[in-house]
Design a protein around this motif. Structure first.
Motif, PDB file in Angstrom:
ATOM      1  N   ASN A   1       0.775  -1.097  -0.075  1.00 46.82           N
ATOM      2  CA  ASN A   1      -0.037   0.023  -0.023  1.00 46.82           C
ATOM      3  C   ASN A   1       0.839   1.157  -0.007  1.00 46.82           C
ATOM      4  O   ASN A   1       1.095   1.804   0.911  1.00 46.82           O
ATOM      5  CB  ASN A   1      -0.948  -0.177   1.410  1.00 46.82           C
ATOM      6  N   PRO A   2       1.283   1.647  -1.309  1.00 43.26           N
ATOM      7  CA  PRO A   2       2.018   2.651  -1.348  1.00 43.26           C
ATOM      8  C   PRO A   2       1.637   4.049  -0.634  1.00 43.26           C
ATOM      9  O   PRO A   2       2.294   4.858  -0.175  1.00 43.26           O
ATOM     10  CB  PRO A   2       2.489   3.073  -2.781  1.00 43.26           C
ATOM     11  N   ALA A   3       0.323   4.331  -0.665  1.00 46.82           N
ATOM     12  CA  ALA A   3      -0.294   5.533   0.022  1.00 46.82           C
ATOM     13  C   ALA A   3      -0.111   5.344   1.828  1.00 46.82           C
ATOM     14  O   ALA A   3      -0.431   6.285   2.225  1.00 46.82           O
ATOM     15  CB  ALA A   3      -1.645   5.382  -0.181  1.00 46.82           C
ATOM     16  N   MET A   4       0.039   4.270   2.366  1.00 48.19           N
ATOM     17  CA  MET A   4       0.218   4.124   3.739  1.00 48.19           C
ATOM     18  C   MET A   4       1.540   4.765   4.252  1.00 48.19           C
ATOM     19  O   MET A   4       2.548   4.773   3.645  1.00 48.19           O
ATOM     20  CB  MET A   4       0.297   2.687   4.011  1.00 48.19           C
ATOM     21  N   GLN A   5       1.226   5.695   5.457  1.00 42.07           N
ATOM     22  CA  GLN A   5       2.550   6.060   5.897  1.00 42.07           C
ATOM     23  C   GLN A   5       3.064   5.354   7.110  1.00 42.07           C
ATOM     24  O   GLN A   5       2.196   5.316   8.011  1.00 42.07           O
ATOM     25  CB  GLN A   5       2.221   7.539   6.227  1.00 42.07           C
ATOM     26  N   ILE A   6       4.114   4.988   6.996  1.00 44.12           N
ATOM     27  CA  ILE A   6       4.586   4.097   8.068  1.00 44.12           C
ATOM     28  C   ILE A   6       6.224   4.490   8.394  1.00 44.12           C
ATOM     29  O   ILE A   6       7.008   4.470   7.271  1.00 44.12           O
ATOM     30  CB  ILE A   6       4.575   2.404   7.777  1.00 44.12           C
ATOM     31  N   THR A   7       6.671   4.747   9.512  1.00 40.27           N
ATOM     32  CA  THR A   7       7.901   5.178   9.789  1.00 40.27           C
ATOM     33  C   THR A   7       8.706   4.349  10.755  1.00 40.27           C
ATOM     34  O   THR A   7       7.852   4.031  11.823  1.00 40.27           O
ATOM     35  CB  THR A   7       8.134   6.726   9.949  1.00 40.27           C
TER      36      THR A   7
ATOM     37  N   LYS B   1       5.667   4.120  13.727  1.00 39.52           N
ATOM     38  CA  LYS B   1       4.033   4.963  13.514  1.00 39.52           C
ATOM     39  C   LYS B   1       3.807   4.601  12.336  1.00 39.52           C
ATOM     40  O   LYS B   1       4.386   4.369  11.197  1.00 39.52           O
ATOM     41  CB  LYS B   1       4.727   6.311  13.235  1.00 39.52           C
ATOM     42  N   GLN B   2       2.307   4.286  12.276  1.00 37.91           N
ATOM     43  CA  GLN B   2       1.555   3.908  11.087  1.00 37.91           C
ATOM     44  C   GLN B   2       0.328   4.721  11.011  1.00 37.91           C
ATOM     45  O   GLN B   2      -0.215   5.162  11.964  1.00 37.91           O
ATOM     46  CB  GLN B   2       0.952   2.249  11.175  1.00 37.91           C
ATOM     47  N   ARG B   3      -0.117   5.142   9.928  1.00 38.69           N
ATOM     48  CA  ARG B   3      -1.288   5.842   9.411  1.00 38.69           C
ATOM     49  C   ARG B   3      -1.767   5.345   8.088  1.00 38.69           C
ATOM     50  O   ARG B   3      -0.959   5.310   7.062  1.00 38.69           O
ATOM     51  CB  ARG B   3      -1.155   7.323   9.431  1.00 38.69           C
ATOM     52  N   GLN B   4      -3.041   4.812   8.216  1.00 36.29           N
ATOM     53  CA  GLN B   4      -3.794   4.496   6.740  1.00 36.29           C
ATOM     54  C   GLN B   4      -4.094   5.704   5.985  1.00 36.29           C
ATOM     55  O   GLN B   4      -4.211   6.889   6.502  1.00 36.29           O
ATOM     56  CB  GLN B   4      -5.059   3.682   7.261  1.00 36.29           C
ATOM     57  N   PRO B   5      -4.143   5.527   4.514  1.00 33.20           N
ATOM     58  CA  PRO B   5      -4.619   6.673   3.877  1.00 33.20           C
ATOM     59  C   PRO B   5      -6.013   6.921   4.108  1.00 33.20           C
ATOM     60  O   PRO B   5      -6.601   6.295   4.836  1.00 33.20           O
ATOM     61  CB  PRO B   5      -4.850   5.998   2.452  1.00 33.20           C
TER      62      PRO B   5
END
Length: 589
Positions: free
Chosen positions: A144-150, A242-246
């Protein structure tokens, strides 16, 4: 059977589960270094000393195998908890030389595998975890390229009660530190954080291992009589996921901590002098403070009540949330198999047994981005405004369609009136035709009457002649004279019969023709108005269909945003019957 959070885990809870705190017990396992002449007896969950076999210490799990066994039982469940959004912590406790650093890091010396020749079986729990969590991040970004995960990492040590950043270069002797000192601070969220420490983003597993090597190389170690490479400080590795879904305003934050505690030391046996003795004294003092805190937590004392006690040591202050708050914490108690260490082994087992009574209150950590929330609320407000505008336009178009329906009804009535006029016109035409035929018949009868009267006059003029002779005389009379006489007779009788009737009928017929012409003009005007109304109906139907399509699209956007208030009204569907009547009216016209 291990309880919640232990090796035998049930089905994983989805990340969307409620974030209410879950009471979980601290997981405690014991690891005994393999030795042929071990003075420690172990099985799957119990430990006893060879000299006191009747005293059995029971734990969640007892490890006597290799590194893979420890990682499968403790490292992978930690990985699952972190991915789900929980804070998690693992700390290794035991006397010096019992294998804490080896269990966490791996090979002795630098403590980390490096290069292709490294023994993979000897990799410690921490390097395996860092490789797995980095692989998880890369896998999720591909899926999921739109997912933000750091991922970010810090490596700290507590040396002689000083909190130091191991990822910053050490200043030269006598030089002023380039960075401010690291401090433990309490946040409003009741979490403890370290200010002044470098938090370096992690790109890959190899990157994480290189940072870990850098930190381990900067750690304070020294040789003592009990350990050639003795850790002289407590090392803490902090990993933040840290994770955030689109299209989500909430970020899931997992704080992961690995703690390699310095071993408790019997100064008489280590024979430490000078700085080594000072270091050993600080280590024992911090471990004593940690033991007191664990005893209080095991007795059910809250972190708020213990606030002053926890701040007596930087170690207890930093780990207070992991021992008495929002965390899923696991303890690895390391014991030596040697009979000479039996007293300290018993102390470690008692210490670990008390830790089993600690209840933690773990919960999913979701942090809301205020800016993102404001952006989504603005988008939702705009969507609602657009929906209201479209509903209003649809209502206006519905009113127009109602007006058009009324106009079509009037046009249908006009068409019916026009049909009646056409039928009246046909009836009048038939009546005129009948009158014309009657007029012709009347004229014929009048001509016959004139001829009969002429013959009767001829007979009366010469009565001596026989009838046949008189008829012959009449026939032999000049033709022009007879015709003139007939015309004179007709002229004397017509004005009183046929001509008067014909003139009357002509006047009546002219009035009917004028009525028919007026009716025809009204019919043509009605037909033209009907065509214009049909064109207007078709245009409005097209506009209504476009409005319905846009309304459906907006309702889809509104469903994605999941508004809390009432949903917009369903789209109107009045175009069908109007269109049918419009087409039928056009066909009949």
């Amino acid at each position: 059977m291990p309880v919640d959070g232990g090796p035998q885990r049930g089905p994983r809870r989805p990340a969307s589960a409620a974030s209410a705190p879950r009471d979980v017990r601290m997981q405690v396992a014991v690891r005994v270094r393999p030795d042929a002449d071990s003075a420690v007896l172990v099985d799957a969950t119990d430990v006893s000393l060879a000299s006191k076999k009747d005293v059995v210490y029971s734990f969640d799990q007892v490890f006597s195998g290799g590194q893979e066994e420890v990682y499968a039982a403790y490292g992978k469940p930690m990985m699952d908890d972190a991915v789900d959004g929980y804070n998690t912590c693992l700390f290794a406790y035991g006397q010096t030389g019992s294998g804490k650093t080896y269990t966490l890091l791996g090979m002795p010396g630098a403590g980390l595998p490096a290069g292709a020749d490294a023994d993979a079986a000897a990799h410690g729990l921490l390097p395996r975890f860092l490789e797995d969590v980095a692989a998880y991040r890369q896998r999720k970004m591909v899926q999921n390229p739109a997912m933000q995960i750091t991922l970010a990492m810090s490596v700290l040590e507590i040396y002689n009660e000083d909190l130091r950043d191991l990822l910053r270069p050490k200043p030269a002797d006598g030089a002023k530190p380039a960075a401010p000192p690291c401090l433990v601070q309490d946040q409003e969220t009741k979490e403890t954080v370290v200010s002044g420490a470098a938090e370096i983003p992690i790109d890959s597993g190899e990157h994480a291992l290189s940072l870990l090597r850098m930190g381990v190389a900067s750690r304070q170690t020294a040789a003592t009589d009990m350990n050639d490479v003795s850790s002289r400080s407590h090392m803490i590795v902090l990993v933040t996921l840290k994770q955030r879904q689109p299209d989500s305003a909430a970020t899931t934050v997992s704080n992961i901590r690995f703690v390699d505690l310095a071993g408790s030391e019997c100064l008489a046996r280590t024979k430490a002098e000078g700085m080594r003795r000072v270091e050993g004294s600080h280590i024992n003092q911090s471990l004593l403070a940690l033991g007191k805190a664990l005893n209080q937590f095991a007795a059910g004392t809250s972190k708020e009540v213990m606030k002053g006690m926890l701040r007596e040591s930087k170690l207890t202050h930093l780990l207070s949330e992991n021992f008495g708050g929002n965390s899923k914490t696991r303890m690895l108690a390391m014991v030596s198999p040697l009979a000479a260490n039996e007293q300290q082994t018993a102390s470690t087992l008692s210490y670990a047994l008390r830790a089993k009574n600690i209840t933690l209150h773990a919960k999913l950590n979701r942090r809301t981005d205020a800016g993102r929330v404001q952006q989504l609320e603005k988008a939702l407000h705009e969507t609602k405004a657009e929906v209201e505008r479209l509903v209003q336009e649809a209502s206006q178009q519905q009113e127009k369609l109602t007006d058009i329906e009324e106009q079509l009804t009037q046009a249908a009535a006009a068409r019916a009136s026009l049909e009646e006029l056409r039928q009246e016109e046909e009836l009048h035409a038939e009546e005129v035709e009948d009158l014309t035929l009657k007029e012709a018949a009347a004229l014929q009868r009048a001509l016959h009457l004139v001829r009969a009267a002429e013959e009767a006059g001829a007979t009366a003029a010469d009565p001596a002649q026989p009838p046949a002779k008189r008829r012959r005389t009449k026939v032999l009379a000049p033709k022009r004279e007879v015709e003139q006489q007939v015309q004179r007779k007709i002229s004397t009788t017509q004005p009183t019969t046929a001509e008067l009737t014909q003139e009357y009928l002509k006047g009546d017929l002219q009035q009917e023709v004028l009525k028919v012409e007026a009716t025809e003009q009204r019919r043509q005007a009605a037909v033209r108005g009907n065509h214009a109304l049909q064109s207007e109906v078709a245009r409005l139907q097209n506009e209504l269909r476009a409005a319905k399509a846009e309304n459906v699209s907006l309702r889809g956007l509104l469903d994605k945003a999941k508004p809390n208030d009432s949903a917009p009204p369903p789209p109107l569907s009045m175009a069908g019957p109007v269109a049918v009547r419009g087409e039928r009216g056009a066909a009949e016209a």
